[in-house]
Design a protein around this motif. Structure first.
Motif, PDB file in Angstrom:
ATOM      1  N   PHE A  25       0.829  -1.204   0.000  1.00  0.00           N
ATOM      2  CA  PHE A  25       0.000   0.000   0.000  1.00  0.00           C
ATOM      3  C   PHE A  25       0.867   1.260   0.000  1.00  0.00           C
ATOM      4  CE2 PHE A  25      -1.841   3.141   2.996  1.00  0.00           C
ATOM      5  CZ  PHE A  25      -2.875   3.614   2.194  1.00  0.00           C
ATOM      6  N   THR A  26       1.869   1.287   0.889  1.00  0.00           N
ATOM      7  CA  THR A  26       2.757   2.455   0.978  1.00  0.00           C
ATOM      8  C   THR A  26       3.467   2.703  -0.348  1.00  0.00           C
ATOM      9  OG1 THR A  26       3.126   1.882   3.286  1.00  0.00           O
ATOM     10  CG2 THR A  26       4.629   3.477   2.338  1.00  0.00           C
ATOM     11  N   SER A  27       4.035   1.627  -0.916  1.00  0.00           N
ATOM     12  CA  SER A  27       4.766   1.771  -2.180  1.00  0.00           C
ATOM     13  C   SER A  27       3.840   2.238  -3.291  1.00  0.00           C
ATOM     14  CB  SER A  27       5.387   0.439  -2.585  1.00  0.00           C
ATOM     15  OG  SER A  27       6.370   0.090  -1.691  1.00  0.00           O
ATOM     16  N   LEU A  28       2.654   1.650  -3.317  1.00  0.00           N
ATOM     17  CA  LEU A  28       1.702   1.969  -4.387  1.00  0.00           C
ATOM     18  C   LEU A  28       1.327   3.441  -4.350  1.00  0.00           C
ATOM     19  CD1 LEU A  28      -0.209   0.688  -6.590  1.00  0.00           C
ATOM     20  CD2 LEU A  28      -1.916   0.585  -4.805  1.00  0.00           C
ATOM     21  N   VAL A  29       0.918   3.947  -3.195  1.00  0.00           N
ATOM     22  CA  VAL A  29       0.457   5.340  -3.152  1.00  0.00           C
ATOM     23  C   VAL A  29       1.628   6.319  -3.353  1.00  0.00           C
ATOM     24  CG1 VAL A  29      -1.618   4.947  -1.778  1.00  0.00           C
ATOM     25  CG2 VAL A  29       0.515   5.471  -0.625  1.00  0.00           C
ATOM     26  N   SER A  30       2.813   5.969  -2.828  1.00  0.00           N
ATOM     27  CA  SER A  30       3.904   6.937  -3.002  1.00  0.00           C
ATOM     28  C   SER A  30       4.371   6.986  -4.457  1.00  0.00           C
ATOM     29  CB  SER A  30       5.049   6.667  -2.027  1.00  0.00           C
ATOM     30  OG  SER A  30       5.424   5.343  -2.090  1.00  0.00           O
ATOM     31  N   THR A  31       4.434   5.839  -5.127  1.00  0.00           N
ATOM     32  CA  THR A  31       4.834   5.848  -6.542  1.00  0.00           C
ATOM     33  C   THR A  31       3.791   6.578  -7.397  1.00  0.00           C
ATOM     34  OG1 THR A  31       5.716   3.664  -6.141  1.00  0.00           O
ATOM     35  CG2 THR A  31       5.730   4.412  -8.408  1.00  0.00           C
ATOM     36  N   LEU A  32       2.532   6.285  -7.130  1.00  0.00           N
ATOM     37  CA  LEU A  32       1.466   6.935  -7.915  1.00  0.00           C
ATOM     38  C   LEU A  32       1.507   8.449  -7.729  1.00  0.00           C
ATOM     39  CD1 LEU A  32      -1.808   4.821  -7.779  1.00  0.00           C
ATOM     40  CD2 LEU A  32      -0.507   5.538  -9.783  1.00  0.00           C
ATOM     41  N   SER A  33       1.690   8.888  -6.482  1.00  0.00           N
ATOM     42  CA  SER A  33       1.741  10.332  -6.234  1.00  0.00           C
ATOM     43  C   SER A  33       2.927  10.967  -6.952  1.00  0.00           C
ATOM     44  CB  SER A  33       1.843  10.623  -4.742  1.00  0.00           C
ATOM     45  OG  SER A  33       0.843   9.967  -4.067  1.00  0.00           O
ATOM     46  N   TYR A  34       4.058  10.260  -6.926  1.00  0.00           N
ATOM     47  CA  TYR A  34       5.247  10.755  -7.630  1.00  0.00           C
ATOM     48  C   TYR A  34       4.943  10.903  -9.120  1.00  0.00           C
ATOM     49  CZ  TYR A  34      10.298  11.063  -8.687  1.00  0.00           C
ATOM     50  OH  TYR A  34      11.531  11.459  -9.086  1.00  0.00           O
ATOM     51  N   LEU A  35       4.332   9.875  -9.698  1.00  0.00           N
ATOM     52  CA  LEU A  35       4.081   9.885 -11.148  1.00  0.00           C
ATOM     53  C   LEU A  35       3.054  10.942 -11.539  1.00  0.00           C
ATOM     54  CD1 LEU A  35       4.042   6.060 -11.889  1.00  0.00           C
ATOM     55  CD2 LEU A  35       5.659   7.734 -12.785  1.00  0.00           C
ATOM     56  N   ILE A  36       1.984  11.047 -10.723  1.00  0.00           N
ATOM     57  CA  ILE A  36       0.905  11.965 -11.094  1.00  0.00           C
ATOM     58  C   ILE A  36       1.309  13.408 -10.805  1.00  0.00           C
ATOM     59  CG2 ILE A  36      -1.490  12.626 -10.611  1.00  0.00           C
ATOM     60  CD1 ILE A  36      -1.969   9.626  -9.963  1.00  0.00           C
ATOM     61  N   PHE A  37       1.897  13.644  -9.626  1.00  0.00           N
ATOM     62  CA  PHE A  37       2.285  15.010  -9.255  1.00  0.00           C
ATOM     63  C   PHE A  37       3.801  15.170  -9.365  1.00  0.00           C
ATOM     64  CE2 PHE A  37      -1.563  13.842  -6.878  1.00  0.00           C
ATOM     65  CZ  PHE A  37      -2.454  14.733  -7.455  1.00  0.00           C
ATOM     66  N   ASN A  38       4.495  15.117  -8.238  1.00  0.00           N
ATOM     67  CA  ASN A  38       5.955  15.229  -8.269  1.00  0.00           C
ATOM     68  C   ASN A  38       6.538  14.518  -7.054  1.00  0.00           C
ATOM     69  OD1 ASN A  38       5.536  16.888  -6.058  1.00  0.00           O
ATOM     70  ND2 ASN A  38       5.422  18.722  -7.338  1.00  0.00           N
ATOM     71  N   ILE A  39       7.837  14.628  -6.884  1.00  0.00           N
ATOM     72  CA  ILE A  39       8.494  13.871  -5.804  1.00  0.00           C
ATOM     73  C   ILE A  39       8.022  14.316  -4.412  1.00  0.00           C
ATOM     74  CG2 ILE A  39      10.552  15.391  -5.749  1.00  0.00           C
ATOM     75  CD1 ILE A  39      12.116  12.683  -5.108  1.00  0.00           C
ATOM     76  N   TRP A  40       7.689  15.610  -4.279  1.00  0.00           N
ATOM     77  CA  TRP A  40       7.257  16.106  -2.967  1.00  0.00           C
ATOM     78  C   TRP A  40       5.923  15.488  -2.582  1.00  0.00           C
ATOM     79  CZ3 TRP A  40      11.259  17.677  -0.727  1.00  0.00           C
ATOM     80  CH2 TRP A  40      12.276  18.321  -1.460  1.00  0.00           C
ATOM     81  N   ALA A  41       5.039  15.415  -3.580  1.00  0.00           N
ATOM     82  CA  ALA A  41       3.748  14.751  -3.321  1.00  0.00           C
ATOM     83  C   ALA A  41       3.996  13.294  -2.938  1.00  0.00           C
ATOM     84  CB  ALA A  41       2.855  14.837  -4.546  1.00  0.00           C
ATOM     85  N   GLY A  42       4.997  12.695  -3.604  1.00  0.00           N
ATOM     86  CA  GLY A  42       5.344  11.307  -3.307  1.00  0.00           C
ATOM     87  C   GLY A  42       5.809  11.148  -1.865  1.00  0.00           C
TER      88      GLY A  42
END
Lengths: 297, 61
Positions: free
Chosen positions: A119-136
Motif C-alpha cells: 500500500f505504501t509503495s503503491l500510493v507513493s509511486t502513484l503520487s510521484y508519477l501523477i504530481f511530483n516527488i514532494w507529493a510522493g
C-alpha cells in the motif's frame, strides 16, 4: 533510465523503509537477530517492488499486469504459514509456551505488514508519477502513519484493571485472592511457591473485556509475556511450578499466578498492561443486536 | 498416546483409604509420606497433590 526509473526506485525505497519501521524487536525477542530480520526485510523489499510497479502499469494502460498483485496475496499467505510453523515448532521448547492464539496473532501481523508495505509503495509511486516527488514524499509519510495506526492493536491495560495480590494457601489449595489456582501437596513446594510466587488480579472493565480475558489463548499470552520479561523460576520436570491463570466464574476476574525470577511488582504490572489484546481473542458480546434489544423485538 | 491428567501413584499413611488400580506406597508417618511424595514427584514429572492429611496422589498434567 526511463521516466519510470526514479519513481520505481523511490517506491521501493519507501516500501522497504516502511517495513523496517514496522519491524521491531522488543522484550518478546521476536523477530530475533539477525537472520529472522533479514528474511522479513527481504520480503518487505519484494512487497515494495510489487506495490511499486502497479503504478507504472496503470500509466502504461497495462491493466492485466495489475493481476500480479494476486501473486502477492498467495506469496504473503506463505509468510503467515512460515511464521506459524516456526513459532509452533519452537513453542514446545519454551518453559512457558506462547500458545496457539498468540502465535496466530503474530503470524497474521507479519502477513498484514507486507500488505501495508504494498500500500505504501503503491500510493507513493502513484503520487510521484501523477504530481511530483514532494507529493510522493508526503503520500509516503501519510501512508506510514496510516500503517502505524493500523498495525498497533489494543493493550490489555485498556480493558482491565491490574492489581497485585500476595498468593496464599488454604490447606493444600493455592489461591490468588479468592480464585483457586491449584493444589500443591508438599510443604516444601508450598514454601517455594510462596517465596517466589506473585499473584495478580485482572478485573475486566466491561462485558466485552470479560469475554476477551476469559480466552485461554489471551491468558497464556499474559503468562508468556510476564515470564519472558521477568524470567521464570522453573525447569523442565517441575510441573508444580507452572504459572497459571484461572477465572472467577462469578464476576469474570482472572487470577494470574506466576513465579518470576525478579519480583518487581511495578514492572510486572506494566508488563501485563502492555500485553497485546489478541485479535483472535477479542469478543464483543455488546455488538450483538439482540443484546441491545434490536433483534428480539 | 499422550495422557492428560492421570494418577501415577498414591502415597498414604492410612491403608484403609487407598484407591485401587494404581501404584500405592504405604508410609508410617507424615514425614515419610512427604519425602516419598517429593521423590516420586521428581521422578515421575508429576505434581504431588494432597487430597487429605493422610493421602497424596501424584498426577501427570
Amino acid at each position: 533510465m526511463n521516466e519510470y526509473t526514479l519513481p520505481i526506485v523511490f517506491g521501493i525505497a519507501t516500501g522497504t523503509i516502511a517495513r523496517l519501521f514496522m519491524l521491531r524487536t522488543d522484550y518478546r525477542q521476536y523477530p530475533t537477530y539477525l537472520h529472522g530480520k533479514i528474511i522479513h526485510v527481504a520480503l518487505g523489499f519484494i512487497a515494495a517492488g510489487l506495490g511499486t510497479v502497479a503504478g507504472p502499469a496503470i500509466m502504461e494502460e497495462e491493466f492485466t499486469a495489475i493481476t500480479f498483485l494476486t501473486l502477492a496475496a498467495s506469496q504473503f499467505r506463505e509468510v503467515r504459514n512460515m511464521e506459524r510453523n516456526t513459532l509452533t515448532e519452537l513453542d514446545g521448547y519454551e518453559l512457558v509456551s506462547r500458545g496457539k492464539t498468540y502465535i496466530e496473532g503474530i503470524a497474521i501481523a507479519f502477513e498484514s505488514r507486507n500488505y501495508l508495505v504494498i500500500f505504501t509503495s503503491l500510493v507513493s509511486t502513484l503520487s510521484y508519477l501523477i504530481f511530483n516527488i514532494w507529493a510522493g514524499i508526503i503520500a509516503a509519510i501519510v501512508a506510514m502513519l496510516i500503517s502505524k495506526k493500523l498495525m498497533s492493536g489494543g493493550k490489555l491495560k485498556d480493558i482491565v484493571e491490574i492489581e497485585y495480590i500476595e498468593p496464599r494457601f488454604e490447606g493444600a489449595g493455592l489461591y490468588v485472592d479468592n480464585i483457586y489456582i491449584m493444589n500443591i501437596g508438599l510443604p516444601e513446594r508450598q514454601k517455594e511457591v510462596l517465596r517466589y510466587g506473585m499473584g495478580f488480579i485482572l478485573k475486566p472493565k466491561n462485558m466485552n473485556a470479560r469475554s476477551t480475558i476469559a480466552n485461554l489463548g489471551q491468558r497464556q499470552a499474559v503468562l508468556h509475556d510476564l515470564s519472558t520479561a521477568l524470567g521464570v523460576y522453573r525447569d523442565s520436570g517441575t510441573p508444580a511450578l507452572v504459572p497459571l491463570a484461572k477465572r472467577d466464574l462469578d464476576d469474570g476476574r482472572v487470577g494470574v499466578f506466576v513465579l518470576p525470577q525478579e519480583r518487581e511488582i511495578e514492572r510486572a504490572i506494566n508488563v501485563i498492561g502492555d500485553v497485546p489484546t489478541l485479535e483472535n481473542a477479542i469478543r464483543m458480546p455488546s455488538e450483538k443486536k439482540s443484546n441491545e434489544g434490536g433483534m428480539g423485538k | 498416546m499422550m495422557l492428560e491428567k492421570f494418577i501415577l501413584a498414591a502415597i498414604t499413611t492410612n491403608p484403609k483409604k487407598v484407591p485401587s488400580g494404581t501404584a500405592v506406597f504405604h508410609c508410617d508417618s507424615k514425614e515419610e509420606m512427604e519425602t516419598v511424595a517429593a521423590n516420586l514427584e521428581a521422578i515421575l514429572d508429576g505434581i504431588a497433590h494432597a487430597l487429605t492429611e493422610e493421602l497424596f496422589i501424584i498426577v501427570k498434567h
